[in-house]
Scaffold this motif. Structure first.
Motif, PDB file in Angstrom:
ATOM      1  N   PRO A  23     -46.575  12.137  25.596  1.00  0.00           N
ATOM      2  CA  PRO A  23     -47.542  11.949  24.520  1.00  0.00           C
ATOM      3  C   PRO A  23     -48.774  12.835  24.712  1.00  0.00           C
ATOM      4  O   PRO A  23     -49.189  13.109  25.839  1.00  0.00           O
ATOM      5  CB  PRO A  23     -47.908  10.469  24.628  1.00  0.00           C
ATOM      6  N   VAL A  24     -49.354  13.274  23.602  1.00  0.00           N
ATOM      7  CA  VAL A  24     -50.515  14.156  23.620  1.00  0.00           C
ATOM      8  C   VAL A  24     -51.636  13.622  22.728  1.00  0.00           C
ATOM      9  O   VAL A  24     -52.776  13.492  23.152  1.00  0.00           O
ATOM     10  CB  VAL A  24     -50.122  15.584  23.175  1.00  0.00           C
ATOM     11  N   SER A  42     -50.544  -3.585  32.996  1.00  0.00           N
ATOM     12  CA  SER A  42     -51.909  -4.020  32.719  1.00  0.00           C
ATOM     13  C   SER A  42     -52.893  -2.855  32.714  1.00  0.00           C
ATOM     14  O   SER A  42     -53.980  -2.967  32.160  1.00  0.00           O
ATOM     15  CB  SER A  42     -52.370  -5.025  33.778  1.00  0.00           C
ATOM     16  N   VAL A  43     -52.515  -1.757  33.400  1.00  0.00           N
ATOM     17  CA  VAL A  43     -53.410  -0.618  33.586  1.00  0.00           C
ATOM     18  C   VAL A  43     -52.742   0.623  33.005  1.00  0.00           C
ATOM     19  O   VAL A  43     -51.563   0.879  33.241  1.00  0.00           O
ATOM     20  CB  VAL A  43     -53.705  -0.383  35.084  1.00  0.00           C
ATOM     21  N   MET A  44     -53.516   1.410  32.248  1.00  0.00           N
ATOM     22  CA  MET A  44     -53.049   2.698  31.743  1.00  0.00           C
ATOM     23  C   MET A  44     -53.841   3.816  32.424  1.00  0.00           C
ATOM     24  O   MET A  44     -55.068   3.885  32.284  1.00  0.00           O
ATOM     25  CB  MET A  44     -53.230   2.814  30.225  1.00  0.00           C
ATOM     26  N   HIS A  45     -53.117   4.657  33.163  1.00  0.00           N
ATOM     27  CA  HIS A  45     -53.730   5.824  33.787  1.00  0.00           C
ATOM     28  C   HIS A  45     -53.687   6.956  32.767  1.00  0.00           C
ATOM     29  O   HIS A  45     -52.607   7.375  32.336  1.00  0.00           O
ATOM     30  CB  HIS A  45     -52.979   6.206  35.058  1.00  0.00           C
ATOM     31  N   VAL A  46     -54.870   7.446  32.390  1.00  0.00           N
ATOM     32  CA  VAL A  46     -55.002   8.314  31.223  1.00  0.00           C
ATOM     33  C   VAL A  46     -55.411   9.720  31.620  1.00  0.00           C
ATOM     34  O   VAL A  46     -56.475   9.930  32.218  1.00  0.00           O
ATOM     35  CB  VAL A  46     -56.041   7.731  30.228  1.00  0.00           C
ATOM     36  N   HIS A  47     -54.554  10.684  31.295  1.00  0.00           N
ATOM     37  CA  HIS A  47     -54.905  12.099  31.305  1.00  0.00           C
ATOM     38  C   HIS A  47     -55.156  12.529  29.869  1.00  0.00           C
ATOM     39  O   HIS A  47     -54.546  12.001  28.930  1.00  0.00           O
ATOM     40  CB  HIS A  47     -53.774  12.945  31.896  1.00  0.00           C
ATOM     41  N   LEU A  48     -56.012  13.505  29.705  1.00  0.00           N
ATOM     42  CA  LEU A  48     -56.382  13.993  28.378  1.00  0.00           C
ATOM     43  C   LEU A  48     -55.820  15.382  28.168  1.00  0.00           C
ATOM     44  O   LEU A  48     -55.888  16.225  29.070  1.00  0.00           O
ATOM     45  CB  LEU A  48     -57.906  14.016  28.239  1.00  0.00           C
ATOM     46  N   ARG A  49     -55.306  15.634  26.980  1.00  0.00           N
ATOM     47  CA  ARG A  49     -54.724  16.926  26.645  1.00  0.00           C
ATOM     48  C   ARG A  49     -55.501  17.585  25.506  1.00  0.00           C
ATOM     49  O   ARG A  49     -56.068  16.900  24.638  1.00  0.00           O
ATOM     50  CB  ARG A  49     -53.261  16.740  26.210  1.00  0.00           C
ATOM     51  N   ALA A  50     -55.481  18.908  25.506  1.00  0.00           N
ATOM     52  CA  ALA A  50     -56.073  19.657  24.397  1.00  0.00           C
ATOM     53  C   ALA A  50     -55.348  19.287  23.107  1.00  0.00           C
ATOM     54  O   ALA A  50     -54.124  19.180  23.082  1.00  0.00           O
ATOM     55  CB  ALA A  50     -55.983  21.153  24.661  1.00  0.00           C
ATOM     56  N   GLN A  51     -56.108  19.093  22.038  1.00  0.00           N
ATOM     57  CA  GLN A  51     -55.541  18.615  20.774  1.00  0.00           C
ATOM     58  C   GLN A  51     -55.234  19.736  19.784  1.00  0.00           C
ATOM     59  O   GLN A  51     -54.602  19.493  18.750  1.00  0.00           O
ATOM     60  CB  GLN A  51     -56.504  17.614  20.133  1.00  0.00           C
ATOM     61  N   GLU A  52     -55.657  20.963  20.085  1.00  0.00           N
ATOM     62  CA  GLU A  52     -55.388  22.066  19.175  1.00  0.00           C
ATOM     63  C   GLU A  52     -53.891  22.346  19.113  1.00  0.00           C
ATOM     64  O   GLU A  52     -53.192  22.253  20.132  1.00  0.00           O
ATOM     65  CB  GLU A  52     -56.126  23.323  19.626  1.00  0.00           C
ATOM     66  N   GLY A  54     -50.336  23.691  19.516  1.00  0.00           N
ATOM     67  CA  GLY A  54     -49.771  24.606  20.495  1.00  0.00           C
ATOM     68  C   GLY A  54     -50.425  24.571  21.853  1.00  0.00           C
ATOM     69  O   GLY A  54     -50.011  25.303  22.757  1.00  0.00           O
ATOM     70  N   HIS A  55     -51.453  23.726  22.044  1.00  0.00           N
ATOM     71  CA  HIS A  55     -52.179  23.669  23.312  1.00  0.00           C
ATOM     72  C   HIS A  55     -52.032  22.319  24.019  1.00  0.00           C
ATOM     73  O   HIS A  55     -52.765  22.025  24.958  1.00  0.00           O
ATOM     74  CB  HIS A  55     -53.664  23.964  23.086  1.00  0.00           C
ATOM     75  N   GLY A  56     -51.075  21.509  23.597  1.00  0.00           N
ATOM     76  CA  GLY A  56     -50.937  20.175  24.154  1.00  0.00           C
ATOM     77  C   GLY A  56     -50.509  20.128  25.602  1.00  0.00           C
ATOM     78  O   GLY A  56     -50.559  19.073  26.228  1.00  0.00           O
ATOM     79  N   HIS A  57     -50.113  21.280  26.167  1.00  0.00           N
ATOM     80  CA  HIS A  57     -49.743  21.318  27.590  1.00  0.00           C
ATOM     81  C   HIS A  57     -50.960  21.530  28.482  1.00  0.00           C
ATOM     82  O   HIS A  57     -50.821  21.516  29.716  1.00  0.00           O
ATOM     83  CB  HIS A  57     -48.743  22.447  27.834  1.00  0.00           C
ATOM     84  N   LEU A  58     -52.135  21.716  27.892  1.00  0.00           N
ATOM     85  CA  LEU A  58     -53.347  22.013  28.665  1.00  0.00           C
ATOM     86  C   LEU A  58     -54.238  20.780  28.772  1.00  0.00           C
ATOM     87  O   LEU A  58     -54.343  20.000  27.827  1.00  0.00           O
ATOM     88  CB  LEU A  58     -54.125  23.154  28.010  1.00  0.00           C
ATOM     89  N   PRO A  59     -54.898  20.611  29.914  1.00  0.00           N
ATOM     90  CA  PRO A  59     -55.810  19.473  30.045  1.00  0.00           C
ATOM     91  C   PRO A  59     -57.078  19.673  29.225  1.00  0.00           C
ATOM     92  O   PRO A  59     -57.444  20.795  28.872  1.00  0.00           O
ATOM     93  CB  PRO A  59     -56.125  19.441  31.543  1.00  0.00           C
ATOM     94  N   SER A  60     -57.745  18.570  28.922  1.00  0.00           N
ATOM     95  CA  SER A  60     -59.005  18.598  28.185  1.00  0.00           C
ATOM     96  C   SER A  60     -60.024  17.712  28.893  1.00  0.00           C
ATOM     97  O   SER A  60     -59.673  16.657  29.418  1.00  0.00           O
ATOM     98  CB  SER A  60     -58.803  18.088  26.753  1.00  0.00           C
ATOM     99  N   TRP A  61     -61.276  18.158  28.884  1.00  0.00           N
ATOM    100  CA  TRP A  61     -62.382  17.332  29.345  1.00  0.00           C
ATOM    101  C   TRP A  61     -63.408  17.171  28.229  1.00  0.00           C
ATOM    102  O   TRP A  61     -64.602  17.059  28.475  1.00  0.00           O
ATOM    103  CB  TRP A  61     -63.035  17.927  30.598  1.00  0.00           C
ATOM    104  N   ASP A  62     -62.934  17.120  27.004  1.00  0.00           N
ATOM    105  CA  ASP A  62     -63.788  16.924  25.835  1.00  0.00           C
ATOM    106  C   ASP A  62     -64.047  15.425  25.681  1.00  0.00           C
ATOM    107  O   ASP A  62     -63.102  14.651  25.466  1.00  0.00           O
ATOM    108  CB  ASP A  62     -63.085  17.477  24.595  1.00  0.00           C
ATOM    109  N   PRO A  63     -65.297  14.978  25.783  1.00  0.00           N
ATOM    110  CA  PRO A  63     -65.562  13.545  25.652  1.00  0.00           C
ATOM    111  C   PRO A  63     -65.112  12.966  24.318  1.00  0.00           C
ATOM    112  O   PRO A  63     -64.768  11.782  24.248  1.00  0.00           O
ATOM    113  CB  PRO A  63     -67.087  13.454  25.821  1.00  0.00           C
ATOM    114  N   ASP A  64     -65.116  13.783  23.253  1.00  0.00           N
ATOM    115  CA  ASP A  64     -64.627  13.286  21.961  1.00  0.00           C
ATOM    116  C   ASP A  64     -63.140  12.966  22.041  1.00  0.00           C
ATOM    117  O   ASP A  64     -62.675  11.971  21.470  1.00  0.00           O
ATOM    118  CB  ASP A  64     -64.885  14.321  20.862  1.00  0.00           C
ATOM    119  N   VAL A  65     -62.371  13.816  22.730  1.00  0.00           N
ATOM    120  CA  VAL A  65     -60.945  13.546  22.921  1.00  0.00           C
ATOM    121  C   VAL A  65     -60.770  12.278  23.760  1.00  0.00           C
ATOM    122  O   VAL A  65     -59.940  11.414  23.444  1.00  0.00           O
ATOM    123  CB  VAL A  65     -60.243  14.747  23.583  1.00  0.00           C
TER     124      VAL A  65
END
Length: 290
Positions: A23-24, A42-52, A54-65
């Motif tokens: 999931p992205v 009970s716990v979800m470990h969450v990584h964030l991905r770029a939402q643009e 074709g870029h869903g394989h890249l990590p994101s550190w955008d607080p909005d995301v």
């Protein structure tokens, strides 16, 4: 033994959604989280991905995301505990710090020591250029300061035995305050240059924990990880799996999604005579404020 807390690692860092069904988007993350939640996580470990596109394989550190993803998961899974990733290379922790401050997760990963992060291909060539996953004490302290500010409980990720022992020194040095909950360590096994996914090694690790600590295992690999999950359950550890860690069920077949992986993990707990913790019970076991 205590009830078993089940954590679902929903998507991971760099897995390409064009190659594997990870999931992205916020909607995809929420749907996968709901399946895992219904299966007992009970716990979800969450990584964030770029939402643009074709870029869903890249990590994101955008607080909005971060806000969009976490809000979607919380809406889909009432009462769920969010565990936000924080791992970055280099000294700048501004991205993960901004995300922690925005969403104020109850738990955040805190990589507790450095590791030569290596993988070798069958032909003897490096799978990627050799790199150092750098987590010096000064960086750990920076993360803990942000977590203390936001009321976030640290989960210390330990890739080798020396890092496990280092966490004990962090506790003795007062880096973990009582308000941040019980010491929680995550034994990460299966990274090629870290601890192997080995049941005999796993059984030794709890002896180096401080009294009152909670531990879990993160097991990376294929079907061979499942006997070690079972050993984790028998030893009293907390349990984690998800599409970040494996695509394979105990029988070797590919999992359709996170829900099937968590259902198999819950069976490990039950075979060990342990019930699965609810979110409220997980908060109590970890010393979270809720």
């Amino acid at each position: 033994m205590d009830k078993a807390i089940l954590t679902c690692a929903l998507t991971g860092v760099l897995t390409d959604p064009k190659q594997h069904p990870v999931p992205v988007t916020p909607a995809q993350m929420a749907a996968e989280a709901r399946d895992a939640f219904n299966a007992g996580a009970s716990v979800m470990h969450v990584h964030l991905r770029a939402q643009e596109p074709g870029h869903g394989h890249l990590p994101s550190w955008d607080p909005d995301v971060a806000e969009a993803v976490v809000n979607a998961i919380r809406a889909a899974c009432p009462g769920v505990i969010i565990n936000l990733t924080t791992g970055v290379i280099g000294p700048d922790i501004g991205g993960p710090a901004a995300c922690i401050r925005r969403v104020k997760p109850e738990i955040a990963a805190c990589n507790a020591g450095s590791l030569n992060y290596l993988k070798l291909k069958a032909d003897g060539q490096w799978a990627w250029p050799p790199m150092v996953f750098d987590n010096p004490v000064s960086k750990v302290q920076q993360f803990l300061a942000v977590m203390a500010e936001c009321g976030t409980h640290p989960e210390f990720e330990c890739f080798d035995v020396g890092i496990v022992r280092s966490v004990g020194m962090y506790v003795e040095a007062g880096m973990l305050t009582p308000a941040m909950g019980r010491p929680e360590l995550n034994f990460v096994m299966g990274v090629a240059s870290g601890m192997p996914c080995d049941a005999d090694l796993l059984a030794l690790l709890p002896r180096w924990l401080k009294p009152g600590s909670v531990w879990q295992s993160t097991l990376i690999g294929r079907a061979e990880v499942w006997p070690v999950h079972q050993r984790t359950a028998e030893l009293g550890g907390m349990l984690r799996t998800g599409l970040e860690d494996t695509f394979y069920l105990p029988g070797g077949e590919r999992a359709a999604g996170n829900g099937a992986l968590i259902a198999a993990l819950a069976e490990c707990a039950r075979r060990a005579g342990r019930d699965v913790a609810s979110p409220a019970e997980a908060r109590q076991l970890l010393g979270l404020r809720g």
